[in-house]
Design a protein around this motif. Sequence first.
Motif, PDB file in Angstrom:
ATOM      1  N   ILE A  81       0.854  -1.197   0.000  1.00 51.10           N
ATOM      2  CA  ILE A  81       0.000   0.000   0.000  1.00 51.10           C
ATOM      3  C   ILE A  81       0.891   1.248   0.000  1.00 51.10           C
ATOM      4  O   ILE A  81       0.661   2.208  -0.729  1.00 51.10           O
ATOM      5  N   LEU A  82       1.949   1.188   0.822  1.00 45.71           N
ATOM      6  CA  LEU A  82       2.850   2.344   0.916  1.00 45.71           C
ATOM      7  C   LEU A  82       3.466   2.690  -0.446  1.00 45.71           C
ATOM      8  O   LEU A  82       3.513   3.848  -0.844  1.00 45.71           O
ATOM      9  N   ILE A  83       3.919   1.663  -1.183  1.00 48.15           N
ATOM     10  CA  ILE A  83       4.585   2.018  -2.440  1.00 48.15           C
ATOM     11  C   ILE A  83       3.594   2.498  -3.510  1.00 48.15           C
ATOM     12  O   ILE A  83       3.975   3.270  -4.380  1.00 48.15           O
ATOM     13  N   VAL A  84       2.337   2.063  -3.388  1.00 45.18           N
ATOM     14  CA  VAL A  84       1.350   2.594  -4.331  1.00 45.18           C
ATOM     15  C   VAL A  84       1.129   4.083  -4.021  1.00 45.18           C
ATOM     16  O   VAL A  84       1.043   4.917  -4.917  1.00 45.18           O
ATOM     17  N   CYS A  85       1.089   4.423  -2.724  1.00 47.34           N
ATOM     18  CA  CYS A  85       0.939   5.839  -2.342  1.00 47.34           C
ATOM     19  C   CYS A  85       2.163   6.638  -2.815  1.00 47.34           C
ATOM     20  O   CYS A  85       2.032   7.757  -3.306  1.00 47.34           O
ATOM     21  N   ILE A  86       3.364   6.073  -2.678  1.00 49.06           N
ATOM     22  CA  ILE A  86       4.587   6.805  -3.032  1.00 49.06           C
ATOM     23  C   ILE A  86       4.679   7.002  -4.547  1.00 49.06           C
ATOM     24  O   ILE A  86       5.118   8.044  -5.032  1.00 49.06           O
ATOM     25  N   ASN A  87       4.232   5.981  -5.304  1.00 50.11           N
ATOM     26  CA  ASN A  87       4.165   6.088  -6.763  1.00 50.11           C
ATOM     27  C   ASN A  87       5.502   6.452  -7.407  1.00 50.11           C
ATOM     28  O   ASN A  87       5.590   7.369  -8.209  1.00 50.11           O
ATOM     29  N   ILE A 197      -6.243   7.227   2.907  1.00 47.83           N
ATOM     30  CA  ILE A 197      -5.316   6.235   3.487  1.00 47.83           C
ATOM     31  C   ILE A 197      -3.875   6.727   3.317  1.00 47.83           C
ATOM     32  O   ILE A 197      -3.067   6.664   4.257  1.00 47.83           O
ATOM     33  N   CYS A 198      -3.559   7.231   2.124  1.00 47.53           N
ATOM     34  CA  CYS A 198      -2.188   7.720   1.878  1.00 47.53           C
ATOM     35  C   CYS A 198      -1.860   8.845   2.864  1.00 47.53           C
ATOM     36  O   CYS A 198      -0.737   8.925   3.361  1.00 47.53           O
ATOM     37  N   SER A 199      -2.858   9.710   3.155  1.00 46.18           N
ATOM     38  CA  SER A 199      -2.602  10.817   4.101  1.00 46.18           C
ATOM     39  C   SER A 199      -2.278  10.258   5.479  1.00 46.18           C
ATOM     40  O   SER A 199      -1.389  10.761   6.167  1.00 46.18           O
ATOM     41  N   ARG A 200      -2.987   9.216   5.854  1.00 40.99           N
ATOM     42  CA  ARG A 200      -2.734   8.637   7.186  1.00 40.99           C
ATOM     43  C   ARG A 200      -1.342   8.004   7.250  1.00 40.99           C
ATOM     44  O   ARG A 200      -0.744   7.900   8.317  1.00 40.99           O
ATOM     45  N   LEU A 201      -0.866   7.571   6.100  1.00 38.68           N
ATOM     46  CA  LEU A 201       0.452   6.915   6.077  1.00 38.68           C
ATOM     47  C   LEU A 201       1.589   7.907   5.790  1.00 38.68           C
ATOM     48  O   LEU A 201       2.737   7.509   5.630  1.00 38.68           O
ATOM     49  N   GLN A 202       1.238   9.193   5.723  1.00 36.93           N
ATOM     50  CA  GLN A 202       2.204  10.202   5.291  1.00 36.93           C
ATOM     51  C   GLN A 202       3.549  10.166   6.050  1.00 36.93           C
ATOM     52  O   GLN A 202       4.613  10.220   5.422  1.00 36.93           O
ATOM     53  N   PRO A 203       3.544  10.061   7.397  1.00 37.57           N
ATOM     54  CA  PRO A 203       4.861  10.047   8.088  1.00 37.57           C
ATOM     55  C   PRO A 203       5.742   8.886   7.615  1.00 37.57           C
ATOM     56  O   PRO A 203       6.954   9.043   7.465  1.00 37.57           O
ATOM     57  N   LEU A 204       5.126   7.727   7.350  1.00 31.59           N
ATOM     58  CA  LEU A 204       5.913   6.581   6.874  1.00 31.59           C
ATOM     59  C   LEU A 204       6.404   6.837   5.455  1.00 31.59           C
ATOM     60  O   LEU A 204       7.545   6.507   5.093  1.00 31.59           O
ATOM     61  N   ILE A 205       5.541   7.443   4.653  1.00 29.92           N
ATOM     62  CA  ILE A 205       5.908   7.750   3.260  1.00 29.92           C
ATOM     63  C   ILE A 205       7.109   8.690   3.251  1.00 29.92           C
ATOM     64  O   ILE A 205       8.066   8.507   2.500  1.00 29.92           O
ATOM     65  N   GLU A 206       7.073   9.693   4.131  1.00 32.29           N
ATOM     66  CA  GLU A 206       8.191  10.650   4.183  1.00 32.29           C
ATOM     67  C   GLU A 206       9.476   9.950   4.610  1.00 32.29           C
ATOM     68  O   GLU A 206      10.556  10.226   4.088  1.00 32.29           O
ATOM     69  N   GLN A 207       9.352   9.037   5.568  1.00 37.31           N
ATOM     70  CA  GLN A 207      10.539   8.298   6.034  1.00 37.31           C
ATOM     71  C   GLN A 207      11.172   7.505   4.870  1.00 37.31           C
ATOM     72  O   GLN A 207      12.388   7.519   4.676  1.00 37.31           O
ATOM     73  N   ILE A 208      10.321   6.881   4.086  1.00 42.51           N
ATOM     74  CA  ILE A 208      10.824   6.061   2.966  1.00 42.51           C
ATOM     75  C   ILE A 208      11.422   6.960   1.879  1.00 42.51           C
ATOM     76  O   ILE A 208      12.500   6.689   1.345  1.00 42.51           O
ATOM     77  N   THR A 209      10.726   8.050   1.559  1.00 39.84           N
ATOM     78  CA  THR A 209      11.210   8.946   0.508  1.00 39.84           C
ATOM     79  C   THR A 209      12.567   9.527   0.892  1.00 39.84           C
ATOM     80  O   THR A 209      13.474   9.632   0.066  1.00 39.84           O
ATOM     81  N   ARG A 210      12.707   9.874   2.181  1.00 37.40           N
ATOM     82  CA  ARG A 210      13.989  10.416   2.658  1.00 37.40           C
ATOM     83  C   ARG A 210      15.094   9.366   2.512  1.00 37.40           C
ATOM     84  O   ARG A 210      16.177   9.635   2.019  1.00 37.40           O
TER      85      ARG A 210
END
Length: 343
Positions: A81-87, A197-210
């Motif tokens: 789910i996270l990588i679909v949000c990160i795109n 859902i992507c908004s709720r996962l935003q802190p994790l998304i930022e961690q991965i993008t960083r």
Amino acid sequence: MAVQLEPEDFAKYPFLEEAQDFVRARGYTLDRILTSSSGKIIATKAVDRILFALSSKVRFDDTIKLESVEKEILSYSIARILIVCINNRAITEKLMHYESDRVRYFLDKELTDERGSPEKKRIIIETIGIAPDQEALPVRAYVELAAGLRDDSWRLVNRDIQNGLVKIHNDEIESIVREKLRIILHKKLPREVPEEICSRLQPLIEQITRANQEHILESYGDIEEGCFPPCIKALIAAVASGANIPHTGRFAITAFLHTIGMHPAQIVEIFSQAPDFDLSRTVYQVEHITGRSGTEYTPPSCATMRTYGLCVNRDGWCEHVHHPLSYYRDRKKKEQKKSEPTD
Ligand code: SF4
């Protein structure tokens, strides 16, 4: 007695329908995971899966622990789910390779471990549509598989084809299983994830993008123009000389320079040397390719560059690479080694 898959097997092979049914039957929903106390552990595990995938150092050894079947399976699902949000195509590809390698690791252990079961390996491989003693594949199925395999020996022109079937050698089954797994894992990705859902996962998304950005900077380091592949050098020289380069060329330069860590403003500066330079149009194009649109594009491979007619001035380094980025990374590493002081 017929061998049955057990819960521990679902943790090893979470892509199986049975594994997903296993957690569904326990009443897990995305909302429950994200709000429960164990949800934090699952989310951390999901992020770890992606961070492992981004790291080139990951080795599949006995450090892989299957502490809890449910957490393993759910972390696999949340990572997807996270990588679909990160795109980001590069991150997605890395996770697909990681997950397929992970499955391969456990399949190998079915043969070497005391508690392993060759019969289970056979069951899993057959689940993905390959027989352990597969001798041939229909052309269409073969072409889909071979598209992701780099060695020239996989090209259809180099294969033995009889009655619409492409012959497979025994020692090629492992590579075929790995590639088939990667394709299946890709196809099973959720098509889209609701914005909420992507908004709720935003802190994790930022961690991965960083982490991804850091990884890129670590692997490419300072920009060394002298190590650019000949195709990219030629395109940059063409821009500087005022030649009108095609959109594919502009795309290749931008995606290449962005991936090796160049700031979008510096990329725009390169295009500013062109006589027909249009600042707002160039800024829009560069920002689009480098991720403003929500999709970060990866530069074209050598095969695609050849199709575009952009693979020019090939040199000796080109013989060993399939991607301009590999050319740059390999050459830079070699040049750095040469300049290191010897004792
Ligand atoms: S082989 Fe690859 S790296 Fe070399 S010039 Fe062609 S596209 Fe560029």
